[in-house]
Design a protein around this motif. Structure first.
Motif, PDB file in Angstrom:
ATOM      1  N   ASP A   1      99.473 116.755   1.014  1.00 52.38           N
ATOM      2  CA  ASP A   1      99.602 115.344   0.598  1.00 52.38           C
ATOM      3  C   ASP A   1     100.541 114.660   1.597  1.00 52.38           C
ATOM      4  OD1 ASP A   1      99.386 113.031  -0.880  1.00 52.38           O
ATOM      5  OD2 ASP A   1     100.023 113.950  -2.781  1.00 52.38           O
ATOM      6  N   ASN A   2     100.911 113.423   1.321  1.00 50.79           N
ATOM      7  CA  ASN A   2     101.952 112.800   2.144  1.00 50.79           C
ATOM      8  C   ASN A   2     103.301 113.412   1.754  1.00 50.79           C
ATOM      9  OD1 ASN A   2     100.219 110.693   3.297  1.00 50.79           O
ATOM     10  ND2 ASN A   2     100.108 109.993   1.161  1.00 50.79           N
ATOM     11  N   ASN A   3     104.108 113.669   2.756  1.00 47.95           N
ATOM     12  CA  ASN A   3     105.506 114.060   2.489  1.00 47.95           C
ATOM     13  C   ASN A   3     105.698 115.303   1.625  1.00 47.95           C
ATOM     14  OD1 ASN A   3     106.353 111.694   3.866  1.00 47.95           O
ATOM     15  ND2 ASN A   3     105.930 110.529   1.975  1.00 47.95           N
TER      16      ASN A   3
ATOM     17  N   TYR B   1      99.745 113.974   7.182  1.00 41.19           N
ATOM     18  CA  TYR B   1      99.802 114.887   6.037  1.00 41.19           C
ATOM     19  C   TYR B   1     100.643 116.125   6.338  1.00 41.19           C
ATOM     20  CZ  TYR B   1      95.904 112.078   4.377  1.00 41.19           C
ATOM     21  OH  TYR B   1      95.122 111.042   3.988  1.00 41.19           O
ATOM     22  N   SER B   2     101.208 116.641   5.289  1.00 38.14           N
ATOM     23  CA  SER B   2     101.860 117.946   5.380  1.00 38.14           C
ATOM     24  C   SER B   2     101.571 118.690   4.076  1.00 38.14           C
ATOM     25  CB  SER B   2     103.364 117.788   5.570  1.00 38.14           C
ATOM     26  OG  SER B   2     103.921 117.083   4.465  1.00 38.14           O
TER      27      SER B   2
ATOM     28  N   PRO C   1      95.031 113.795  -1.593  1.00 39.80           N
ATOM     29  CA  PRO C   1      95.784 114.999  -1.957  1.00 39.80           C
ATOM     30  C   PRO C   1      94.872 116.147  -2.421  1.00 39.80           C
ATOM     31  CG  PRO C   1      95.909 113.368  -3.709  1.00 39.80           C
ATOM     32  CD  PRO C   1      95.180 112.709  -2.572  1.00 39.80           C
ATOM     33  N   VAL C   2      95.212 117.338  -1.928  1.00 39.07           N
ATOM     34  CA  VAL C   2      94.505 118.548  -2.352  1.00 39.07           C
ATOM     35  C   VAL C   2      95.532 119.459  -3.015  1.00 39.07           C
ATOM     36  CG1 VAL C   2      93.448 120.680  -1.525  1.00 39.07           C
ATOM     37  CG2 VAL C   2      92.691 118.491  -0.589  1.00 39.07           C
ATOM     38  N   ARG C   3      95.253 119.834  -4.253  1.00 36.95           N
ATOM     39  CA  ARG C   3      96.211 120.720  -4.940  1.00 36.95           C
ATOM     40  C   ARG C   3      95.412 121.772  -5.710  1.00 36.95           C
ATOM     41  NH1 ARG C   3     101.475 118.407  -7.430  1.00 36.95           N
ATOM     42  NH2 ARG C   3     100.143 116.598  -7.769  1.00 36.95           N
TER      43      ARG C   3
ATOM     44  N   ARG D   1     110.923 122.044   0.385  1.00 35.14           N
ATOM     45  CA  ARG D   1     111.651 121.978  -0.873  1.00 35.14           C
ATOM     46  C   ARG D   1     110.691 122.016  -2.069  1.00 35.14           C
ATOM     47  NH1 ARG D   1     116.087 117.375  -0.966  1.00 35.14           N
ATOM     48  NH2 ARG D   1     114.150 116.176  -1.027  1.00 35.14           N
ATOM     49  N   ASP D   2     109.551 121.314  -1.928  1.00 39.95           N
ATOM     50  CA  ASP D   2     108.526 121.342  -2.990  1.00 39.95           C
ATOM     51  C   ASP D   2     108.025 122.762  -3.195  1.00 39.95           C
ATOM     52  OD1 ASP D   2     108.503 118.493  -3.327  1.00 39.95           O
ATOM     53  OD2 ASP D   2     107.379 118.365  -1.446  1.00 39.95           O
TER      54      ASP D   2
END
Ligand code: DAH
Length: 348
Positions: free
Chosen positions: A226-228, A312-313, A194-196, A232-233
């Motif tokens: 990240d995955n999924n 990933y999306s 994950p990249v945030r 909406r996020d």
């Protein structure tokens, strides 16, 4: 003997009337001259003392007493005069140099953090609270990172969305970055999800400067892969951010838009902070003001960084810091941020 007594007496009278005449400030020197005249080594008193030898020994004590009392009286009078003159000098000085203690003091200016930096800090702290960390990248950028890898190919009309400063006229390969988006690519190249991240930074546009456009300004980029990760996020995070920044009663709307590096893309509008959506000059009577661009990262972008779009999306967004500060503090001219006029800066 009587001669000498009379001589001392008249000398005393003369000395005292001399001293009494000294009453001008400018006569300090004169006072000193008198001291030497009467008390000095070659002064009047000394010369009487010298004559004492020829005085009848039985009269000497009397003459001695007279001389001594002369000395001490003269000394006392002399000191008194000196003190009087000193005090008068002091009075005169105080009379000239007066201070009005009721005057208000001179206020010291204290340094401040620039309003843009304050806004950047505030934006960063909201996203840090959501688990984002801060990344950065160069302001002098290759056209690969600024354009190609963001799915904006050479000679594609989409490049016209950004008026670009080119550094090397020969090849057009090096630019001043037109947005903070290239740091998305640089970060994904180096790291696996994950990249945030958020990327606060300065950007450049080859643009005519007016009240709402500047050639130099700040953006904050955001990227979450990240995955999924879903739209909406994205909506949740940006709505939360907008309300933290502008207040709970704010309306937030996602309006379909286009960016080469996101699909679908949207722009986020908030209900106008000036008129609460009723309509005014700032929102051009629409009730809404745009604060940022965003979208789901286009799978074409993942190909440049070797992420598998089947696995990933993610979402990305980019906001203009000056614009946020202008809305927040009701500032009507973007040029004020770079003018460095303290009358403006010290208000924040
Ligand atoms: N880079 C865009 C600009 O400067 C803003 C932007 C839009 C950034 C959408 C994004 C995004 O990351 O997803 O106009």
């Amino acid at each position: 003997m009587d001669d000498l007594k009379n001589k001392i007496k008249s000398l005393k009278e003369e000395a005292f009337s001399d001293l009494n005449r000294v009453d001008q400030l400018s006569q300090l020197k004169e006072l000193d001259r008198l001291r030497i005249k009467y008390m000095g080594r070659k002064g009047a008193i000394q010369s009487i003392m010298k004559g004492l030898k020829s005085v009848d020994p039985k009269d000497r004590p009397l003459i001695g007493r007279l001389v001594n009392s002369f000395k001490s009286e003269f000394g006392a009078k002399y000191e008194e005069k000196r003190e009087e003159l000193r005090q008068r000098a002091e009075q005169e000085r105080l009379g000239k140099e007066w201070i009005d203690v009721t005057l208000p003091g001179v206020r010291q200016r204290s340094g401040k953090i620039h309003i843009i930096q304050q806004t950047l800090d505030e934006i960063s702290s909201i996203f840090k609270g959501l688990g984002f960390s801060v990344a950065d990248g160069p302001e002098i950028e290759s056209d690969y990172y600024n354009f190609d890898a963001l799915n904006i190919p050479k000679d594609h009309p989409a490049r016209d969305m950004w008026d670009t400063f080119y550094i090397d006229d020969q090849t057009d390969r090096t630019v001043l970055r037109t947005h903070t988006s290239p740091v998305q690519i640089r970060t994904m190249e180096r790291r696996q999800p994950p990249v945030r991240i958020i990327v606060p930074g300065r950007v450049y546009r080859n643009e005519a400067i007016d009240a709402s456009h500047h050639a130099v300004f700040y953006q904050v980029e955001g990227l979450y892969v990240d995955n999924n990760v879903t739209f909406r996020d994205l909506k949740g995070v940006l709505s939360y951010f907008s309300r933290q920044m502008f207040g709970d009663n704010l309306l937030v709307r996602f309006r379909p838009s286009f960016f080469p590096f996101t699909e679908p893309s949207a722009e986020v509008d908030i209900s106008c902070v000036m008129c609460s959506g009723k309509g005014c000059a700032v929102c051009k009577y629409t009730g809404w003001v745009e604060i940022l661009g965003c979208g789901m990262v286009d799978p074409a972008v993942y190909r440049y960084v070797n992420y598998d779009p089947e696995i990933y999306s993610g979402y990305a967004f980019g906001l203009g810091v000056e614009r946020i500060a202008m809305l927040r503090y009701q500032i009507n001219d973007i040029r004020l941020f770079l003018d460095n006029d303290v009358r403006f800066l010290e208000q924040f």
